[in-house]
Scaffold this motif. Structure first.
Motif, PDB file in Angstrom:
ATOM      1  N   CYS A 140      -5.491  -0.650   5.302  1.00  0.00           N
ATOM      2  CA  CYS A 140      -6.291   0.439   4.737  1.00  0.00           C
ATOM      3  C   CYS A 140      -7.027  -0.041   3.493  1.00  0.00           C
ATOM      4  CB  CYS A 140      -5.376   1.615   4.403  1.00  0.00           C
ATOM      5  SG  CYS A 140      -6.207   3.002   3.616  1.00  0.00           S
ATOM      6  N   THR A 157     -11.989   5.982   3.459  1.00  0.00           N
ATOM      7  CA  THR A 157     -11.260   4.755   3.741  1.00  0.00           C
ATOM      8  C   THR A 157     -11.909   3.960   4.869  1.00  0.00           C
ATOM      9  OG1 THR A 157      -9.069   3.853   4.250  1.00  0.00           O
ATOM     10  CG2 THR A 157      -9.728   5.804   5.463  1.00  0.00           C
ATOM     11  N   ARG A 158     -11.755   2.653   4.781  1.00  0.00           N
ATOM     12  CA  ARG A 158     -12.077   1.766   5.902  1.00  0.00           C
ATOM     13  C   ARG A 158     -10.759   1.182   6.388  1.00  0.00           C
ATOM     14  NH1 ARG A 158     -15.131  -2.641   4.162  1.00  0.00           N
ATOM     15  NH2 ARG A 158     -14.729  -2.171   1.977  1.00  0.00           N
ATOM     16  N   PHE A 159     -10.599   1.137   7.699  1.00  0.00           N
ATOM     17  CA  PHE A 159      -9.311   0.775   8.286  1.00  0.00           C
ATOM     18  C   PHE A 159      -9.534  -0.301   9.339  1.00  0.00           C
ATOM     19  CE2 PHE A 159      -5.464   1.463  10.880  1.00  0.00           C
ATOM     20  CZ  PHE A 159      -4.501   1.553   9.880  1.00  0.00           C
ATOM     21  N   GLU A 205       3.889  -3.423   8.851  1.00  0.00           N
ATOM     22  CA  GLU A 205       3.042  -2.230   8.704  1.00  0.00           C
ATOM     23  C   GLU A 205       3.633  -1.043   9.459  1.00  0.00           C
ATOM     24  OE1 GLU A 205      -0.102   0.726   9.618  1.00  0.00           O
ATOM     25  OE2 GLU A 205       1.006  -0.566  11.033  1.00  0.00           O
ATOM     26  N   GLU A 215      -3.805   6.861  -1.704  1.00  0.00           N
ATOM     27  CA  GLU A 215      -4.916   6.114  -1.113  1.00  0.00           C
ATOM     28  C   GLU A 215      -4.927   6.177   0.408  1.00  0.00           C
ATOM     29  OE1 GLU A 215      -2.788   4.929  -3.327  1.00  0.00           O
ATOM     30  OE2 GLU A 215      -3.853   3.985  -5.010  1.00  0.00           O
ATOM     31  N   HIS A 216      -3.762   6.387   1.011  1.00  0.00           N
ATOM     32  CA  HIS A 216      -3.718   6.456   2.478  1.00  0.00           C
ATOM     33  C   HIS A 216      -4.464   7.686   3.007  1.00  0.00           C
ATOM     34  CE1 HIS A 216      -0.554   9.181   1.302  1.00  0.00           C
ATOM     35  NE2 HIS A 216      -0.331   9.550   2.546  1.00  0.00           N
ATOM     36  N   HIS A 257      -4.530  -3.728  13.623  1.00  0.00           N
ATOM     37  CA  HIS A 257      -4.257  -3.375  12.225  1.00  0.00           C
ATOM     38  C   HIS A 257      -2.830  -3.716  11.800  1.00  0.00           C
ATOM     39  CE1 HIS A 257      -3.015   0.238  14.505  1.00  0.00           C
ATOM     40  NE2 HIS A 257      -2.055   0.315  13.598  1.00  0.00           N
ATOM     41  N   PRO A 295      -9.043   1.574   0.701  1.00  0.00           N
ATOM     42  CA  PRO A 295      -9.462   2.844   0.114  1.00  0.00           C
ATOM     43  C   PRO A 295     -10.669   2.662  -0.789  1.00  0.00           C
ATOM     44  CG  PRO A 295      -7.593   1.990  -1.084  1.00  0.00           C
ATOM     45  CD  PRO A 295      -7.841   1.025   0.044  1.00  0.00           C
ATOM     46  N   ASP A 339      -2.128  -4.999   4.470  1.00  0.00           N
ATOM     47  CA  ASP A 339      -2.307  -3.547   4.435  1.00  0.00           C
ATOM     48  C   ASP A 339      -3.670  -3.281   5.068  1.00  0.00           C
ATOM     49  OD1 ASP A 339      -2.846  -0.883   3.852  1.00  0.00           O
ATOM     50  OD2 ASP A 339      -1.942  -0.972   1.860  1.00  0.00           O
ATOM     51  N   ARG A 359      -0.258   7.312   8.669  1.00  0.00           N
ATOM     52  CA  ARG A 359      -0.154   5.919   8.266  1.00  0.00           C
ATOM     53  C   ARG A 359       0.997   5.691   7.281  1.00  0.00           C
ATOM     54  NH1 ARG A 359      -6.716   5.299   7.499  1.00  0.00           N
ATOM     55  NH2 ARG A 359      -7.238   5.475   9.716  1.00  0.00           N
TER      56      ARG A 359
END
Length: 345
Positions: free
Chosen positions: A95, A115-117, A154, A109-110, A78, A97, A93, A293
């Motif tokens: 993440c 969320t999909r990460f 990141e 949004e974090h 990531h 959202p 990024d 995050r």
């Protein structure tokens, strides 16, 4: 939304994409896969560098992180950077959202509940030569930053968010417990914020040396634990950052914080449990702040700091591996042989 329809659209036969997948604890396999069809709004990224971090280590060693468990082969990664088809260097990024839940509507949004990460659950990450990712989550990076260092933007964003949560004005004192990449980046952000002194501790000598080189004081050599308990002596720092993910690190952070101080929990425990002596936190009336995050704007802030040369990123990279040597990269990560391990597809 199905896994095939969202995270793994239909593959395109023909050319292949080199990919490293985690099949089980300690089992990373590199193979050629058919590239998938892009989803609407995605851009193709030719991945140039992927940083491995503590959460990747949990996946690798335990086949799990927190409540999430590996139930299918997963592409980790990531912390990533690469080039678009037109050659533009970008950082990602990780993440994605949902944009509609309460935290998303509030601009957080974090903390998105849906969320999909990248490299988590059903969402494949960047340990591959080619990645399709939402275009609006790919930020242009000046060439002066460099392809390798761009993969550390990141984690720099993560450090910025942790320091923001602590709300440290200039002149505040701080301690950083755990001097891996997040801890070392936190030290740099604290220095930029005018924090002084910055104490640091880590059981690994080479990481402790890196912390001192970045301007921190060796708290182990200063005997901080003894000083905290000395009647009439130094009463601790204003804020302590725990960046190791262990109960020992949490205990050290609680011991180092002054009465009425703040402890920021930035580390990720492998067992998904954190325990500490309640009396220490209660008698000092400490504020415990968990950190997750980074916020979306933190990546832009990180890019600006790197572009201005105000942070050291490339110097934290101690190991580089090609994608085909991904298993060796994870072995180096598990052995804690250096500081930042990069895979360069």
């Amino acid at each position: 939304m199905t896994e095939a329809g969202v995270d793994r659209p239909a593959a395109i036969e023909g050319r292949k994409v080199a990919t490293a997948r985690l099949h089980g604890a300690g089992d990373v396999r590199v193979s050629d896969e058919s590239p998938r069809r892009p989803a609407p709004g995605e851009a193709r990224l030719h991945v140039t560098a992927v940083g491995l971090c503590g959460s990747d280590l949990h996946w690798f060693e335990d086949g799990a992180i927190g409540e999430a468990r590996l139930d299918h082969p997963l592409v980790l990664g990531h912390e990533f950077a690469g080039r678009l088809d037109d050659g533009t260097l970008v950082a990602g990024d990780p993440c994605i959202p949902c944009g509609s839940c309460g935290p998303c509507r509030a601009g957080r949004e974090h903390l998105c509940v849906a969320t999909r990460f990248a490299g988590h659950s059903t969402t494949d990450g960047a340990l591959r030569s080619e990645l399709w990712w939402p275009a609006h989550l790919l930020r242009p990076v000046p060439e002066s930053v460099g392809e390798d260092a761009a993969a550390l933007l990141e984690p720099l964003g993560v450090a910025l968010h942790a320091v923001d949560l602590a709300d440290v004005p200039r002149g505040t004192s701080a301690a950083v417990i755990g001097c891996g990449p997040i801890g070392l980046l936190t030290i740099q952000v604290l220095r930029l914020s005018g924090v002084e002194p910055i104490l640091a501790t880590d059981p690994l000598p080479h990481r402790m040396a890196a912390a001192v080189a970045l301007g921190a004081r060796d708290a182990t050599a200063m005997g901080v634990a003894a000083s905290v308990d000395r009647p009439g002596g130094w009463d601790g720092v204003d804020v302590a950052f725990e960046a190791a993910g262990t109960d020992q690190a949490v205990a050290a952070a609680l011991a180092t914080a002054r009465p009425g101080g703040t402890v920021v929990l930035a580390g990720i425990p492998g067992s998904d449990l954190t325990t500490f002596r309640a009396s220490t936190a209660r008698r000092k009336e400490l504020t415990l702040q968990a950190s997750r995050r980074m916020r979306a704007a933190d990546l832009d802030r990180a890019i600006a700091l790197a572009a201005d040369g105000r942070v050291e990123l490339a110097g934290l990279i101690t190991h580089r591996f090609p994608l085909e040597a991904a298993p060796a990269a994870f072995a180096a990560l598990a052995g804690r042989e250096g500081i930042k391990v990069l895979v360069e597809p």
